[in-house]
Design an enzyme around this catalytic site. Structure first.
Site, PDB file in Angstrom:
ATOM      1  N   LYS A 116     120.535  46.776  23.160  1.00 24.41           N
ATOM      2  CA  LYS A 116     119.220  47.411  23.213  1.00 24.41           C
ATOM      3  C   LYS A 116     118.078  46.412  23.350  1.00 24.41           C
ATOM      4  O   LYS A 116     117.071  46.704  23.996  1.00 24.41           O
ATOM      5  CB  LYS A 116     119.031  48.297  21.976  1.00 24.41           C
ATOM      6  CG  LYS A 116     120.030  49.448  21.988  1.00 24.41           C
ATOM      7  CD  LYS A 116     120.165  50.134  20.664  1.00 24.41           C
ATOM      8  CE  LYS A 116     118.990  50.982  20.349  1.00 24.41           C
ATOM      9  NZ  LYS A 116     119.248  51.889  19.218  1.00 24.41           N
ATOM     10  N   LYS A 157     115.552  46.803  14.217  1.00 25.22           N
ATOM     11  CA  LYS A 157     116.619  47.608  14.831  1.00 25.22           C
ATOM     12  C   LYS A 157     117.779  46.741  15.305  1.00 25.22           C
ATOM     13  O   LYS A 157     117.571  45.630  15.797  1.00 25.22           O
ATOM     14  CB  LYS A 157     116.064  48.384  16.044  1.00 25.22           C
ATOM     15  CG  LYS A 157     115.011  49.420  15.682  1.00 25.22           C
ATOM     16  CD  LYS A 157     114.343  50.010  16.909  1.00 25.22           C
ATOM     17  CE  LYS A 157     115.144  51.128  17.531  1.00 25.22           C
ATOM     18  NZ  LYS A 157     114.371  51.807  18.621  1.00 25.22           N
ATOM     19  N   ILE A 202     106.329  53.832  15.801  1.00 24.61           N
ATOM     20  CA  ILE A 202     105.398  54.828  16.335  1.00 24.61           C
ATOM     21  C   ILE A 202     105.414  55.974  15.323  1.00 24.61           C
ATOM     22  O   ILE A 202     106.459  56.571  15.087  1.00 24.61           O
ATOM     23  CB  ILE A 202     105.838  55.310  17.741  1.00 24.61           C
ATOM     24  CG1 ILE A 202     106.063  54.124  18.697  1.00 24.61           C
ATOM     25  CG2 ILE A 202     104.836  56.309  18.316  1.00 24.61           C
ATOM     26  CD1 ILE A 202     104.854  53.275  18.994  1.00 24.61           C
ATOM     27  N   LYS A 236     120.008  63.663  16.143  1.00 22.80           N
ATOM     28  CA  LYS A 236     119.506  64.918  16.707  1.00 22.80           C
ATOM     29  C   LYS A 236     120.220  66.137  16.122  1.00 22.80           C
ATOM     30  O   LYS A 236     121.420  66.084  15.858  1.00 22.80           O
ATOM     31  CB  LYS A 236     119.712  64.895  18.222  1.00 22.80           C
ATOM     32  CG  LYS A 236     118.937  63.762  18.883  1.00 22.80           C
ATOM     33  CD  LYS A 236     119.484  63.415  20.247  1.00 22.80           C
ATOM     34  CE  LYS A 236     118.808  62.152  20.765  1.00 22.80           C
ATOM     35  NZ  LYS A 236     119.505  61.592  21.925  1.00 22.80           N
ATOM     36  N   ARG A 289     125.969  57.018  29.566  1.00 25.69           N
ATOM     37  CA  ARG A 289     127.100  57.938  29.387  1.00 25.69           C
ATOM     38  C   ARG A 289     126.581  59.375  29.370  1.00 25.69           C
ATOM     39  O   ARG A 289     125.381  59.592  29.361  1.00 25.69           O
ATOM     40  CB  ARG A 289     127.790  57.638  28.058  1.00 25.69           C
ATOM     41  CG  ARG A 289     126.778  57.677  26.917  1.00 25.69           C
ATOM     42  CD  ARG A 289     127.385  57.511  25.563  1.00 25.69           C
ATOM     43  NE  ARG A 289     126.381  57.315  24.548  1.00 25.69           N
ATOM     44  CZ  ARG A 289     125.642  58.241  23.972  1.00 25.69           C
ATOM     45  NH1 ARG A 289     125.775  59.511  24.338  1.00 25.69           N
ATOM     46  NH2 ARG A 289     124.756  57.964  23.052  1.00 25.69           N
ATOM     47  N   ARG A 335     123.407  72.018  17.172  1.00 26.55           N
ATOM     48  CA  ARG A 335     124.686  71.372  16.861  1.00 26.55           C
ATOM     49  C   ARG A 335     125.254  72.011  15.600  1.00 26.55           C
ATOM     50  O   ARG A 335     124.634  71.935  14.530  1.00 26.55           O
ATOM     51  CB  ARG A 335     124.498  69.879  16.625  1.00 26.55           C
ATOM     52  CG  ARG A 335     123.931  69.161  17.830  1.00 26.55           C
ATOM     53  CD  ARG A 335     123.918  67.664  17.582  1.00 26.55           C
ATOM     54  NE  ARG A 335     123.283  66.963  18.690  1.00 26.55           N
ATOM     55  CZ  ARG A 335     123.393  65.672  18.929  1.00 26.55           C
ATOM     56  NH1 ARG A 335     124.128  64.918  18.112  1.00 26.55           N
ATOM     57  NH2 ARG A 335     122.782  65.099  19.941  1.00 26.55           N
TER      58      ARG A 335
END
Ligand code: ADP
Length: 450
Positions: A116, A157, A202, A236, A289, A335
């Site tokens: 990343k 991160k 942010i 998520k 992906r 989900r």
């Protein structure tokens, strides 16, 4: 075109990919662990090979066993799905060395975009807006220097990060050192790599991502965007397409996503992820992906993304042009997890005693469960995804409520009622939410009747 494909995954995504192959006349090979011998993906594939014991390291992450299964069954290509080996450039390289088509970008691109910190560097070069922060990985001292420039709050991160792991917030300068080592340690344990980078936090952003598809002939298309801001601990929970952002900003995001893909000569389906504040959008990462939430894009565009991946990997050219892609109506995905929200969302594997799935126009249930299926404790707790497509956002919300109300999964606790509470929440209905929505309203969202 491809003749025979091995699916190096399990669960609903393996089922999803096998179905796409069948619809295209491609033979399929499933692989499975000893815990998964009764799984749906094993039953519906043309052939199935046991690749080891229940623990992922012994089976779904065991590269040599998977490659052997492909060679022994004569599969010419491997689809990695998501999770497991899907972002592992070593595995992509191993496939290339064994002359097996890896359905995804080549190993070099995968390596670049999978790291990343490196991906952010490349995006800066391509003039894609990135979150202010370090250029690449940092030592403790370098990290502190960056902090002086960008200030707090900031995020540390992991370069190898995924699923929100290896990430730490620093709200006060004197917390930096502790958070730095904590992020490094978590990343080392989860990804065997402890490189970290620093970026500005942010505050209360939206998570918006653009789906792209690209073939080897230089055609790069975007399929619109998804709003994946309803998250719990950076993971998520609900996704939808399109987002509520102003058209001008959406167009700028599409443009920048295509620029990003072109800059790295990307081939395959991919996602460019952004965090968005009131005025700006910033690149955070690229996923090389298929993603869990791809169905919402399929519902609003009518394009089967897995089919496109298979065509691209088989050397075909994209048939459509950008102007052919129309976003119609609104789609939402939830989900469904085997977990107990009232007990800190702890996983709840066990026997599914009864299953009833609603049906109807614009209702899709991507899953691997059936009555008498035993949900295994060894893997991710997601047992299915309910996706609906409506004329408008409100229509889609109503359709999802109705579908969730009708769905019956008996035998194990799930997050079904929790999801319903989100769909009923006035702020969600108004579109007034960001990545902090669940945390902010948690108590209310847990107050459903049982
Ligand atoms: P992972 O690969 O672990 O999922 P991401 O970089 O995709 O990590 O980030 C996951 C989530 O963390 C994002 O969707 C967003 O909610 C949050 N996040 C990541 N970077 C930032 C940032 N700079 N500022 C605010 N939130 C962020």
């Amino acid at each position: 075109m491809l003749q025979k494909v091995l699916i190096a995954n399990r669960g609903e995504i393996a089922v999803r990919i096998i179905r796409a192959c069948k619809q295209m006349g491609i033979e399929t090979v499933a692989v499975y662990s000893t815990a998964d011998q009764d799984s749906l993906h094993v039953q519906i594939a043309d052939e199935a090979v046991c690749i080891g014991k229940s623990s992922p390291a012994d089976s779904y992450l065991h590269m040599e066993n998977i490659i052997s299964a492909a060679i022994n069954t004569g599969a010419e290509a491997i689809h990695p799905g998501f999770g497991f080996l899907s972002e592992n450039s070593k595995f992509a390289k191993l496939c290339e060395d064994c002359r097996i088509v890896f359905i995804g970008p080549n190993s070099k691109k995968k390596k670049k975009m999978g790291d990343k910190a490196m991906a952010k560097k490349l995006m800066r070069e391509a003039e894609v807006p990135v979150v202010p922060g370090s250029v690449g990985e940092v030592t403790l001292e370098e990290g502190k220097e960056v902090m002086k420039k960008i200030g707090v709050p900031l995020l540390i991160k992991a370069s190898a990060g995924g699923g929100g792991r290896g990430m730490r917030i620093v709200r006060q300068e004197n917390e930096f050192e502790k958070a730095y080592y904590a992020a490094k340690q978590e990343s080392k344990a989860a990804f065997s790599h402890d490189g970290v980078y620093v970026e500005k936090l942010i505050e209360s952003p939206k998570h918006i991502e653009v789906q792209i598809i690209a073939d080897r002939y230089g055609n790069v298309l975007h399929l619109g965007e998804r709003d994946c801001s309803v998250q719990r601990r950076n993971q998520k929970v609900i996704e939808e397409a399109p987002s509520q952002l102003p058209k001008k900003m959406r167009d700028a995001m599409y443009k920048s996503a295509i620029k990003a893909a072109r800059h790295v000569n990307y081939v395959n389906a991919g996602t460019i992820e952004y965090v968005v504040d009131k005025k700006n959008f910033y690149f955070i990462e690229m996923n090389t992906r298929i993603q869990v939430e791809h169905p919402v894009t399929e519902m609003v565009t009518g394009i089967d993304i897995v089919r496109e991946q298979l065509r691209i990997a088989g050397g075909r050219e994209l048939k459509m042009k950008q102007e052919d892609i129309k976003i119609q109506g609104h789609a939402i995905e939830v989900r469904i997890n085997a977990e107990d929200p009232r007990h800190n969302f702890r996983p709840s594997p066990g026997l599914i005693e009864m299953l009833h799935v609603p049906q109807g126009l614009g209702i899709r249930f991507d899953s691997m469960i059936y009555t008498d299926y035993e949900v295994s404790p060894f893997y991710d707790s997601m047992i299915g995804k309910m996706i609906v497509h409506g004329y408008s956002r409100l229509d889609a919300i109503r359709k999802m409520r109705s579908a969730l109300e009708e769905l019956v999964v008996e035998g194990i606790p799930t997050n079904q009622s929790f999801l319903m509470m989100i769909l009923m929440h006035p702020d969600f209905v108004k579109g007034d939410f960001n990545t902090g929505f669940i945390e902010k309203h948690l108590e209310g969202l847990l107050s459903y009747e049982t």
